[in-house]
Design an enzyme around this catalytic site. Structure first.
Site, PDB file in Angstrom:
ATOM      1  N   ALA A  75      -5.454  10.065  -5.462  1.00 59.82           N
ATOM      2  CA  ALA A  75      -6.776  10.096  -6.093  1.00 59.82           C
ATOM      3  C   ALA A  75      -7.764   9.424  -5.144  1.00 59.82           C
ATOM      4  O   ALA A  75      -7.379   8.634  -4.278  1.00 59.82           O
ATOM      5  CB  ALA A  75      -6.725   9.346  -7.418  1.00 59.82           C
ATOM      6  N   GLY A  78      -1.537  10.858  -6.384  1.00 59.54           N
ATOM      7  CA  GLY A  78      -1.906  12.101  -7.071  1.00 59.54           C
ATOM      8  C   GLY A  78      -1.560  13.333  -6.266  1.00 59.54           C
ATOM      9  O   GLY A  78      -1.335  14.403  -6.820  1.00 59.54           O
ATOM     10  N   GLU A 103       1.901  14.021  -7.051  1.00 61.76           N
ATOM     11  CA  GLU A 103       1.952  14.466  -8.452  1.00 61.76           C
ATOM     12  C   GLU A 103       1.581  15.934  -8.574  1.00 61.76           C
ATOM     13  O   GLU A 103       2.157  16.664  -9.375  1.00 61.76           O
ATOM     14  CB  GLU A 103       1.017  13.603  -9.312  1.00 61.76           C
ATOM     15  N   GLU A 138       0.781   3.812  -5.906  1.00 62.42           N
ATOM     16  CA  GLU A 138      -0.196   3.251  -6.853  1.00 62.42           C
ATOM     17  C   GLU A 138       0.052   1.772  -7.136  1.00 62.42           C
ATOM     18  O   GLU A 138      -0.885   1.002  -7.314  1.00 62.42           O
ATOM     19  CB  GLU A 138      -0.166   4.049  -8.153  1.00 62.42           C
TER      20      GLU A 138
END
Ligand code: T1G
Length: 697
Positions: free
Chosen positions: A67, A106, A109, A129
């Protein structure tokens, strides 16, 4: 056909295979435009009857690295990443993630929600993270264990580390590794999938493989020990326990809720501050972006003592030849033997092979003079902290080295301008202040002198990164930044003993705050003889009360040298466990009597505030003098140097969280209690309180 869906995402057709390319330098972070562009690409792909498979690939140096951290403190713009990933999961046709570089957070992911994952050799994968005080929030928690099992998934999520392609293949994270031309390979892979029936493989359809529930509690305890005080790893264990017994959609919602709560948490705000501050610290005033560092292929280190050995190891570890210069064969042999012994410890722990030891030792060349330095690019002196000796060494190095060579001093508190004044080419000179043990401590304080050339500053910064340090540039100041602030905490710790606190109380308060060790246990580790010598060297610059506060000298004189003698501020049992010692209580009582100081009970809050606010106050002076460029630099220094807990963001971030008005009030209180000399609020704090600002605004 190339469809520019957003400025960061384009869609091309290769026959029946659609290729969505993300191009969002520098690391293809999942900024809003990338999320929107990928959502459009998936819609386009689903709408097209000709399209049989979709490849998601990235331009530049890496697959999506997560992200966009910069968006966390801004209002969320749809589609949020979870929405995009749910969209991926519902695709009726196969999607292939083609990864290179570091597929992180992300980004991974997204790949986990694809039907297939292929990777270019050398690619790495991770869910880092937790290093930002977060946890995956868009399917990492619910999908990764379904692919690689709970134990492997918990390791990746709770440690935030990376795995390579072979391990990823072996664990089932990727389906294929390609040697080159990832884009073409991905299209070929897509064609293979289509030819094989175009099977859609939803990770969300997989069940979580069985695992030993007892394992989670074992890992919880280990994580609590290894990451003391950090909340995210503990929540990772909770979520992992939840995933196995919860329907996918519900588990995904719980994962997202946990991540959202962590994004707002003080610990994550602190860690994200440090993530940015560490990168900002690499941008140096007066050094234009893109200034090329000078090449460093061979290093000379003068002084085969403790620091010189540690610094030598830093370069041997990255394969750079080192000439280690000493005054006598014996000291050089001892240095080589110590370095070999340190490597031997790694062999015993299985983190290095014997062959690797020999490779590194072969790069070490002992020397008794400067004759062999004609091709050295960098020289670092790490001789005794004596100004005249250092000046002689630096001048001798300059005469022996090529004109392009950088010359650095590892001095910890001598005046950098005085050292520079002995050189004909001061533009080539800077400080490189390592912390003991130099081969272990991450912090490197690079010191600029007035004449230091921009490319020399770029060189010491790049060299610091290359040897795995966290380099921070500081300016002229006694003790630079780390030691200068540490001396204020040490002073208050000593004064607190005079006022009535015990060593164990002070240490407990600071360890409970989050430091790995208290000042008195640390002194016992360093050795009271060393502490007494350091005190003697600085005595002339001390205040009368500091000079009279000679507890260190009294302990040393009594033979209480710390761990090495079995007793110092503490006495030590056979397992070197520190125990409060009534002898020390008596010594302190006598000292107070001799000094005419009344003893009083001191609360934990006073101990914490006097030790840490004294540091914050000194940091404010350092900033005003320009001895540090940014408040964030000071946070980077203290979280990488002396163990300020990273989840509290560093002294400046922490002070801003408390509020400078409250800190100023306390400084005024302690000015009355301890003296204006020690607690008069720094001018910068006065100014910031007046303007309502903070150090990091
Ligand atoms: N967002 C925004 N900018 C980033 C970024 C990110 N995620 N990662 C790096 N940058 C910038 C960085 O600030 C620097 O900018 C430049 O890129 C080069 O970085 C929902 C919630 C990828 C291994 O934690 O680990 O996904 O200073 O100097 O040494 O579940 O950057 O040049 O202006 O570090 O080669 C998870 C963090 C996010 C990855 C490259 N992802 N980044 O290292 O270069 S949370 C991460 C890194 C998330 C989801 C969750 C490293 C790197 P500038 P750099 P590098």
């Amino acid at each position: 056909m190339t469809l520019a869906l957003e400025k960061t995402v384009s869609l091309e057709r290769a026959g029946e295979i659609f290729v969505a390319t993300v191009d969002n330098p520098p690391v293809n972070a999942l900024s809003h435009s990338v999320r929107a562009g990928l959502a459009d690409a998936i819609d386009e792909f689903e709408r097209s009857d000709e399209a049989r498979a979709l490849v998601i690939v990235c331009a530049g140096r890496t697959f999506i690295a997560g992200a966009d951290i910069r968006e966390f403190n801004k209002p969320l713009q749809e589609p949020r990443l979870g929405t995009l990933i749910d969209r991926l999961d519902r695709c009726e046709k196969p999607v292939i993630a083609a990864m290179h570089g570091t597929a992180l957070g992300g980004g991974l992911e997204i790949a986990l929600a694809c039907s297939y994952r292929i990777a270019l050799e050398g690619a790495r994968f991770g869910l880092p993270e937790v290093k930002l005080g977060l946890l995956p929030g868009s399917g990492g928690i619910v999908r990764l264990p379904r692919l690689i099992g709970v134990e492997n998934a918990l390791t990746m999520i709770s440690e935030g580390g990376q795995i390579g392609t072979q391990e990823a293949l072996q664990k089932g994270l990727v389906d294929e590794i390609v040697a080159n031309d990832l884009g073409a390979s991905a299209v070929a892979f897509g064609r293979f999938v289509v030819a094989s029936g175009g099977l859609v493989r939803r990770t969300s359809d997989l069940s979580v493989p069985d695992f030993d529930a007892g394992l989670l509690e074992t890992r919880r305890a280990a994580l609590a020990k290894k990451h003391k005080g950090l909340k995210a790893p503990q929540i990772a264990v909770d979520l992992m326990a939840m995933v196995a017994g919860t329907p996918f959609a519900e588990a995904a919602e719980k994962e997202y809720a946990a991540c959202k709560a962590l994004i707002a948490s003080p610990q994550s705000q602190a860690l994200r501050h440090l993530f940015s501050a560490e990168r900002a610290a690499l941008k140096i005033k007066g050094v234009p972006q893109g200034t090329a560092p000078r090449e460093v292929h061979k290093v000379a280190i003068v002084g085969p003592g403790t620091m010189g050995r540690g610094i030598a190891i830093c370069f041997l570890d990255i394969g750079v030849p080192v000439v280690l210069v000493g005054r006598g064969r014996e000291s050089l042999d001892k240095a080589a033997a110590t370095i070999r012994k340190i490597y031997g410890g790694k062999v015993k722990r299985g983190t290095m092979s014997e062959a690797e030891v020999e490779t590194r030792m072969a790069l070490l060349e002992p020397a008794l003079d400067y004759d062999g330095l004609g091709d050295a690019d960098l020289a670092i002196e790490a001789v005794t902290e004596d100004l005249e000796i250092k000046k002689q060494v630096l001048a001798g190095l300059e005469a022996a080295l090529p004109e392009r060579a950088v010359i650095a001093s590892n001095t910890s508190f001598l005046d950098i301008e005085v050292l520079a004044s002995c050189l004909a080419r001061p533009k080539n000179f800077a400080g490189m202040h390592f912390f003991n043990p130099a081969n272990v401590m991450k912090l490197l304080e690079n010191v600029r002198a007035g004449a230091t050339a921009p490319d020399v500053l770029a060189t010491v910064t790049a060299t610091g990164k290359r040897i795995g340090k966290v380099p921070v540039l500081v300016g002229r100041s006694e003790g630079f930044v780390a030691n200068r602030m540490l001396s204020k905490r040490s002073r208050e710790a000593q004064f607190l003993l005079e006022d009535g606190a015990t060593p164990q109380q002070v240490d407990r308060v600071l360890v409970e705050f989050g430091f790995p060790i208290g000042p008195f246990a640390l002194a016992d580790l360093a050795g009271m003889d060393v502490m007494a010598a350091t005190r003697a060297a600085r005595l002339a610059s001390m205040t009368p009360r500091e000079q009279a506060c000679d507890i260190v000298d009294k302990l040393a004189a009594a033979g209480r040298l710390g761990q090495k003698s079995g007793a110092g501020y503490y006495r030590y049992d056979e397992n070197r466990k520190p125990l409060p010692d009534p002898v020390v209580d008596d010594m302190l009582a006598s000292h107070r009597a001799e000094r005419g100081l009344p003893r009083r009970d001191i609360g934990d809050e006073e101990i914490l505030e006097r030790c840490l606010y004294a540091m914050v106050n000194e940091a404010a002076r350092i900033l005003d003098e320009g001895a540090a460029e940014r408040a964030g630099d000071i946070d980077v220094i203290w979280t990488n140097g002396f163990g300020w807990p990273a989840y509290l963001g560093g002294p400046m971030f922490w002070a801003d969280q408390i509020g400078l008005p409250d800190i100023r009030k306390a400084l005024v209180k302690y000015s009355g209690l301890v003296g204006e000399t020690y607690f008069k609020p720094a001018a910068l704090i006065d100014r910031l309180v007046q303007t309502g600002g903070g150090f990091l605004d």
